[in-house]
Design a protein around this motif. Structure first.
Motif, PDB file in Angstrom:
ATOM      1  N   LEU A  63       0.828  -1.197   0.000  1.00 21.22           N
ATOM      2  CA  LEU A  63       0.000   0.000   0.000  1.00 21.22           C
ATOM      3  C   LEU A  63       0.870   1.258   0.000  1.00 21.22           C
ATOM      4  O   LEU A  63       1.824   1.371   0.774  1.00 21.22           O
ATOM      5  N   GLN A  64       0.541   2.194  -0.896  1.00 23.72           N
ATOM      6  CA  GLN A  64       1.283   3.441  -1.068  1.00 23.72           C
ATOM      7  C   GLN A  64       0.324   4.619  -0.971  1.00 23.72           C
ATOM      8  O   GLN A  64      -0.826   4.535  -1.402  1.00 23.72           O
ATOM      9  N   LEU A  65       0.811   5.726  -0.434  1.00 23.96           N
ATOM     10  CA  LEU A  65       0.085   6.989  -0.424  1.00 23.96           C
ATOM     11  C   LEU A  65       0.780   7.895  -1.431  1.00 23.96           C
ATOM     12  O   LEU A  65       1.988   8.124  -1.332  1.00 23.96           O
ATOM     13  N   THR A  66       0.034   8.385  -2.407  1.00 24.59           N
ATOM     14  CA  THR A  66       0.594   9.234  -3.449  1.00 24.59           C
ATOM     15  C   THR A  66      -0.061  10.603  -3.399  1.00 24.59           C
ATOM     16  O   THR A  66      -1.299  10.695  -3.374  1.00 24.59           O
ATOM     17  N   ALA A  67       0.751  11.655  -3.386  1.00 21.41           N
ATOM     18  CA  ALA A  67       0.234  13.020  -3.407  1.00 21.41           C
ATOM     19  C   ALA A  67      -0.181  13.384  -4.820  1.00 21.41           C
ATOM     20  O   ALA A  67       0.555  13.146  -5.774  1.00 21.41           O
ATOM     21  N   GLY A  68      -1.364  13.943  -4.952  1.00 23.48           N
ATOM     22  CA  GLY A  68      -1.851  14.418  -6.244  1.00 23.48           C
ATOM     23  C   GLY A  68      -1.428  15.857  -6.464  1.00 23.48           C
ATOM     24  O   GLY A  68      -0.780  16.469  -5.605  1.00 23.48           O
ATOM     25  N   PRO A  69      -1.803  16.422  -7.617  1.00 25.37           N
ATOM     26  CA  PRO A  69      -1.439  17.813  -7.899  1.00 25.37           C
ATOM     27  C   PRO A  69      -2.222  18.762  -6.982  1.00 25.37           C
ATOM     28  O   PRO A  69      -3.441  18.786  -6.994  1.00 25.37           O
ATOM     29  N   SER A  70      -1.499  19.501  -6.152  1.00 23.87           N
ATOM     30  CA  SER A  70      -2.150  20.446  -5.249  1.00 23.87           C
ATOM     31  C   SER A  70      -1.183  21.569  -4.900  1.00 23.87           C
ATOM     32  O   SER A  70       0.035  21.413  -4.987  1.00 23.87           O
ATOM     33  N   LEU A  71      -1.729  22.684  -4.479  1.00 25.98           N
ATOM     34  CA  LEU A  71      -0.898  23.804  -4.022  1.00 25.98           C
ATOM     35  C   LEU A  71      -0.326  23.540  -2.639  1.00 25.98           C
ATOM     36  O   LEU A  71       0.773  23.974  -2.326  1.00 25.98           O
ATOM     37  N   ASN A  72      -1.076  22.831  -1.802  1.00 33.45           N
ATOM     38  CA  ASN A  72      -0.722  22.686  -0.394  1.00 33.45           C
ATOM     39  C   ASN A  72      -0.023  21.383  -0.041  1.00 33.45           C
ATOM     40  O   ASN A  72       0.405  21.209   1.093  1.00 33.45           O
ATOM     41  N   GLY A  73       0.106  20.481  -0.983  1.00 34.55           N
ATOM     42  CA  GLY A  73       0.793  19.226  -0.705  1.00 34.55           C
ATOM     43  C   GLY A  73       0.066  18.374   0.314  1.00 34.55           C
ATOM     44  O   GLY A  73      -1.107  18.581   0.619  1.00 34.55           O
ATOM     45  N   LEU A  74       0.782  17.415   0.850  1.00 35.62           N
ATOM     46  CA  LEU A  74       0.230  16.416   1.760  1.00 35.62           C
ATOM     47  C   LEU A  74       1.249  16.195   2.861  1.00 35.62           C
ATOM     48  O   LEU A  74       2.424  16.020   2.582  1.00 35.62           O
ATOM     49  N   ARG A  75       0.815  16.222   4.099  1.00 40.60           N
ATOM     50  CA  ARG A  75       1.728  16.007   5.223  1.00 40.60           C
ATOM     51  C   ARG A  75       1.429  14.678   5.891  1.00 40.60           C
ATOM     52  O   ARG A  75       0.288  14.344   6.155  1.00 40.60           O
ATOM     53  N   VAL A  76       2.505  13.944   6.156  1.00 40.24           N
ATOM     54  CA  VAL A  76       2.433  12.705   6.934  1.00 40.24           C
ATOM     55  C   VAL A  76       3.479  12.860   8.024  1.00 40.24           C
ATOM     56  O   VAL A  76       4.669  12.869   7.740  1.00 40.24           O
ATOM     57  N   GLY A  77       3.016  13.021   9.266  1.00 42.46           N
ATOM     58  CA  GLY A  77       3.950  13.337  10.336  1.00 42.46           C
ATOM     59  C   GLY A  77       4.614  14.667  10.023  1.00 42.46           C
ATOM     60  O   GLY A  77       3.951  15.641   9.708  1.00 42.46           O
ATOM     61  N   GLN A  85       4.814  12.494  -5.430  1.00 39.45           N
ATOM     62  CA  GLN A  85       5.627  11.756  -4.463  1.00 39.45           C
ATOM     63  C   GLN A  85       4.790  10.676  -3.788  1.00 39.45           C
ATOM     64  O   GLN A  85       3.615  10.875  -3.521  1.00 39.45           O
ATOM     65  N   ARG A  86       5.445   9.533  -3.532  1.00 39.93           N
ATOM     66  CA  ARG A  86       4.787   8.386  -2.909  1.00 39.93           C
ATOM     67  C   ARG A  86       5.449   8.073  -1.576  1.00 39.93           C
ATOM     68  O   ARG A  86       6.644   8.288  -1.410  1.00 39.93           O
ATOM     69  N   LEU A  87       4.636   7.519  -0.680  1.00 39.49           N
ATOM     70  CA  LEU A  87       5.143   7.098   0.618  1.00 39.49           C
ATOM     71  C   LEU A  87       4.567   5.724   0.917  1.00 39.49           C
ATOM     72  O   LEU A  87       3.346   5.550   0.945  1.00 39.49           O
ATOM     73  N   PRO A  88       5.437   4.714   1.098  1.00 41.27           N
ATOM     74  CA  PRO A  88       4.925   3.397   1.504  1.00 41.27           C
ATOM     75  C   PRO A  88       4.269   3.528   2.873  1.00 41.27           C
ATOM     76  O   PRO A  88       4.798   4.188   3.760  1.00 41.27           O
TER      77      PRO A  88
END
Length: 134
Positions: A63-77, A85-88
């Motif tokens: 399972l991977q979390l992938t950020a889509g196109p956005s101005l604000n991005g995605l925060r994990v911790g 960008q992907r994060l396992p």
């Protein structure tokens, strides 16, 4: 009567006060998350893009979390993911995600739950109320 699809995971959606007003049952991968009507989990937050993130299985079935196109991005911790960008999820276990002002948490089957929190007061105080007939 058709059987309900099996729950693969549960996504908890927290409000700004930290309460859990909403949960989303994951019954299939991938899961698209954003404000767009074509997303599986639609969030009402103006700081989230139409297609902000995706949970999906990679070629190895991880399972991977992938950020889509956005101005604000995605925060994990403390980590911020930009578009593409992907994060396992093994690296993101037990961490909340931040999309815009919305906080999410993924719960997987078999995950160990935290201990139950007692209602107000100490155990001795509750016992004394019960034995005193209050």
């Amino acid at each position: 009567m058709a059987a309900e699809p099996a729950r693969l995971a549960l996504i908890e959606v927290f409000d700004r006060d930290g309460r859990l007003p909403r949960q989303f049952d994951v019954t299939a991968w991938p899961v698209r998350i954003g404000r767009g009507m074509d997303c599986h989990l639609v969030l009402d937050d103006p700081h989230i893009a139409g297609h902000h993130a995706t949970l999906e299985l990679d070629e190895q079935g991880e399972l991977q979390l992938t950020a889509g196109p956005s101005l604000n991005g995605l925060r994990v911790g403390r980590r911020k993911l930009q578009a593409g960008q992907r994060l396992p999820l093994t690296q993101a276990a037990a961490q909340d995600w931040q999309l815009g002002l919305t906080r999410l948490r993924l719960r997987m089957p078999g995950e160990v739950l935290a201990d139950e929190v007692p209602l107000g007061g100490t155990a001795e105080r509750r016992r004394s109320l019960v034995t005193a007939g209050c």
